[in-house]
Write a protein that holds these residues in place. Structure first.
Motif, mmCIF file in Angstrom:
data_model
loop_
_atom_site.group_PDB
_atom_site.id
_atom_site.type_symbol
_atom_site.label_atom_id
_atom_site.label_comp_id
_atom_site.label_asym_id
_atom_site.label_seq_id
_atom_site.Cartn_x
_atom_site.Cartn_y
_atom_site.Cartn_z
ATOM 1 N N GLY A 17 0.830 -1.206 0.000
ATOM 2 C CA GLY A 17 0.000 0.000 0.000
ATOM 3 C C GLY A 17 0.859 1.248 0.000
ATOM 4 N N PRO A 18 0.225 2.398 -0.162
ATOM 5 C CA PRO A 18 0.995 3.650 -0.255
ATOM 6 C C PRO A 18 1.551 4.108 1.091
ATOM 7 C CG PRO A 18 -1.354 4.112 -0.297
ATOM 8 C CD PRO A 18 -1.223 2.614 -0.295
ATOM 9 N N GLY A 146 5.495 -3.299 1.680
ATOM 10 C CA GLY A 146 5.967 -2.675 0.444
ATOM 11 C C GLY A 146 4.880 -2.261 -0.522
ATOM 12 N N ARG A 147 5.191 -2.396 -1.816
ATOM 13 C CA ARG A 147 4.238 -2.060 -2.871
ATOM 14 C C ARG A 147 3.913 -3.286 -3.720
ATOM 15 N NH1 ARG A 147 5.452 1.743 -0.358
ATOM 16 N NH2 ARG A 147 5.299 3.957 -0.802
ATOM 17 N N ASP A 148 4.921 -4.184 -3.856
ATOM 18 C CA ASP A 148 4.781 -5.344 -4.755
ATOM 19 C C ASP A 148 5.071 -6.642 -4.025
ATOM 20 O OD1 ASP A 148 7.450 -4.842 -4.281
ATOM 21 O OD2 ASP A 148 8.102 -5.368 -6.305
ATOM 22 N N ASP A 201 4.313 5.681 -8.393
ATOM 23 C CA ASP A 201 4.364 4.292 -7.902
ATOM 24 C C ASP A 201 3.261 3.421 -8.510
ATOM 25 O OD1 ASP A 201 6.475 5.094 -6.308
ATOM 26 O OD2 ASP A 201 5.305 5.218 -4.463
ATOM 27 N N GLU A 202 2.093 4.046 -8.777
ATOM 28 C CA GLU A 202 0.963 3.239 -9.269
ATOM 29 C C GLU A 202 0.969 3.080 -10.787
ATOM 30 O OE1 GLU A 202 -2.447 5.220 -7.587
ATOM 31 O OE2 GLU A 202 -1.769 4.757 -5.551
ATOM 32 N N ASN A 203 1.646 4.006 -11.472
ATOM 33 C CA ASN A 203 1.568 3.974 -12.938
ATOM 34 C C ASN A 203 2.837 3.531 -13.633
ATOM 35 O OD1 ASN A 203 -1.155 4.783 -13.047
ATOM 36 N ND2 ASN A 203 -0.492 6.822 -12.444
#
Ligand code: DC
Length: 243
Positions: A17-18, A146-148, A201-203
């Motif tokens: 998540g952010p 993290g993010r991934d 981060d999302e794109n």
């Protein structure tokens, strides 16, 4: 990017998540309660971002002021770093060392978060950090922040959560944190930095920040940290994790 699928014989919980969604706090509490290791993958990208800045690799900009980064040099720099996480039981925290130097206080700033997000778009940088992250699940249970984590690094994780919150709620939390530390905080500027970082981060092409299809998505905008922890803890229990 081709990624080795990782299977750990130890349980893995991923919380993506952010920034400012409350992941850090919940991951720390889960790891402590379960006696699992904690992987703060954002710290790895922050370390690479700061090292790249110090090496002058972020200073090259195009006419519009956007950085022109050399992916190969960044990957070489990333591979050259000796990064160690050490649990400091006495002070209840994780110490982070890069080439023998302790770095937590240097990497926690908004500025370094921005450097991290810039270097994190490059597949070669992500690839260079992959093995280090996956190896952390080889010796004990792991909580990975993290993010991934749930999409790329630990696609076979036992429990996956995507913790999010509105940009406004996250900016307010950041302002409160800075004020508590006696630092100046400009809400509008912090909000703008959060929105810019989310956007990148999302794109990005490589491992964008997004929920895994099998993740529990939880919005923490209106929830306090203890409630978030309790909800995630009971979800982990439902998925067979014993506390
Ligand atoms: O979670 P954080 O704020 O410490 O992360 C800093 C930056 O690092 C974030 O903006 C994007 C990048 N990052 C990433 O790309 N993949 C991760 N698994 C963790 C962080």
């Amino acid at each position: 990017m081709t990624v080795e699928t990782h299977s750990s014989k130890y349980p893995v919980i991923t919380i993506d998540g952010p920034s400012g969604s409350g992941k850090g706090t919940v991951c720390f509490k889960l790891a402590k309660a379960l006696n699992y290791q904690l992987l703060d993958s954002g710290a790895l990208y922050r370390i690479v971002g700061l090292q790249a800045y110090q090496a002058g690799l972020l200073s090259n900009v195009d006419k519009a002021g956007n950085p022109i980064l050399d992916e190969e040099k960044l990957a070489i720099l990333t591979q050259s770093l000796d990064i160690q996480f050490t649990a400091n039981e006495a002070d209840n925290l994780i110490e982070i060392y890069v080439n023998g130097e302790r770095v937590e206080s240097k990497i926690r700033t908004e500025t370094v978060g921005g450097y991290a997000s810039q270097v994190a778009v490059f597949p070669a940088v992500r690839e260079a950090l992959l093995d280090l992250q996956q190896r952390m699940a080889n010796h004990s249970g792991l909580v990975a922040d993290g993010r991934d984590m749930g999409t790329v690094v630990f696609p076979n994780a036992d429990v996956k959560v995507y913790l999010t919150a509105s940009a406004e709620a996250r900016a307010k939390r950041r302002v409160a944190q800075l004020q508590l530390a006696g630092e100046k905080a400009d809400y509008e500027q912090i909000l703008a930095e959060i929105v810019a970082r989310d956007e990148r981060d999302e794109n990005r092409q490589a491992s964008p920040s997004k929920p895994a299809p099998d993740a529990l998505v939880l919005d923490s905008s209106e929830l306090d940290a203890q409630v978030v922890y309790e909800k995630i803890k009971s979800y982990c229990e439902q998925q067979g994790i014993c506390f």
